[in-house]
Design an enzyme around this catalytic site. Structure first.
Site, PDB file in Angstrom:
ATOM      1  N   ASP A  61     -45.960  38.073  12.237  1.00 27.35           N
ATOM      2  CA  ASP A  61     -46.439  38.658  11.742  1.00 27.35           C
ATOM      3  C   ASP A  61     -47.044  39.744  12.023  1.00 27.35           C
ATOM      4  O   ASP A  61     -46.527  40.409  13.209  1.00 27.35           O
ATOM      5  CB  ASP A  61     -47.873  38.311  10.840  1.00 27.35           C
TER       6      ASP A  61
ATOM      7  N   CYS B  42     -48.155  34.838  15.420  1.00 27.60           N
ATOM      8  CA  CYS B  42     -49.376  35.888  14.102  1.00 27.60           C
ATOM      9  C   CYS B  42     -50.333  35.627  15.151  1.00 27.60           C
ATOM     10  O   CYS B  42     -50.607  35.582  16.526  1.00 27.60           O
ATOM     11  CB  CYS B  42     -48.813  34.725  13.199  1.00 27.60           C
TER      12      CYS B  42
ATOM     13  N   THR C 227     -53.294  33.850  15.751  1.00 26.98           N
ATOM     14  CA  THR C 227     -53.279  32.692  16.727  1.00 26.98           C
ATOM     15  C   THR C 227     -52.088  31.214  16.665  1.00 26.98           C
ATOM     16  O   THR C 227     -52.006  30.328  17.430  1.00 26.98           O
ATOM     17  CB  THR C 227     -54.707  31.806  16.073  1.00 26.98           C
TER      18      THR C 227
ATOM     19  N   HIS D 124     -42.072  14.168  23.839  1.00 26.92           N
ATOM     20  CA  HIS D 124     -42.584  13.112  22.679  1.00 26.92           C
ATOM     21  C   HIS D 124     -42.245  13.675  21.286  1.00 26.92           C
ATOM     22  O   HIS D 124     -42.585  12.516  20.534  1.00 26.92           O
ATOM     23  CB  HIS D 124     -43.853  13.465  23.247  1.00 26.92           C
TER      24      HIS D 124
ATOM     25  N   HIS E 206     -41.134   6.752  21.439  1.00 29.17           N
ATOM     26  CA  HIS E 206     -41.367   8.089  20.751  1.00 29.17           C
ATOM     27  C   HIS E 206     -40.332   7.995  19.080  1.00 29.17           C
ATOM     28  O   HIS E 206     -41.310   9.203  18.388  1.00 29.17           O
ATOM     29  CB  HIS E 206     -41.071   9.518  21.565  1.00 29.17           C
TER      30      HIS E 206
END
Length: 146
Positions: free
Chosen positions: A8, A65, A67, A98, A133
């Site tokens: 963004d 972005c 965060t 994983h 996994h």
């Protein structure tokens, strides 16, 4: 290798630096924007990158972005996407080893560019371990089908 990238308006400066870093490693980039600092909505770019990865138009994706949270939440709504928000190289590597993550997200307000490069390099350098996994990845995929 081809990486789809998107951000963004908050992540645009860091996105441009990440692109230079990846291109210096010989990685092909498809830039889904944004290309302006004008306020915009991160779901547009999270969806575009996620669709590119899910449709095998790109091998992996990177999202940025403020965060990394909102844009990764958007990406994770697309079937087959396993996006992770990382603020450290260790988590980035383990997410690939994983969880076989196929999109890496981080926040330009959380990590600086040098840390972002370390996170990216750690993630790209890791390989999915499979084994125990894989069963968990299969469980996640089954939830998408529910």
């Amino acid at each position: 290798m081809k990486i789809a990238i998107g951000c963004d308006h908050v992540g645009i400066e860091q996105k441009d630096l990440v692109i230079k870093h990846l291109e210096s490693k010989g990685i092909e980039i498809e830039d889904f924007g944004t290309h302006s600092t004008e306020r915009t909505d991160y779901p547009k770019y999270g969806l575009a990158v996620a669709n590119a990865v899910a449709n095998q138009q790109a091998d992996l994706g990177i999202l940025i972005c403020g965060t990394g949270v909102g844009i990764s939440l958007t990406a994770n709504k697309v079937k087959g996407i396993r996006a992770v928000v990382c603020s450290d190289p260790y988590t980035a590597a383990l997410s690939k080893e994983h969880n076989n993550t196929n999109i890496l997200a981080f926040g330009s307000r959380v990590v600086g560019i040098e840390l972002a490069k370390m996170i990216i390099d750690s993630w790209l350098g890791a390989e999915f371990e499979g084994g125990r996994h894989q069963g968990r990845i299969d469980m996640i995929a089954a939830i998408e089908e529910a």
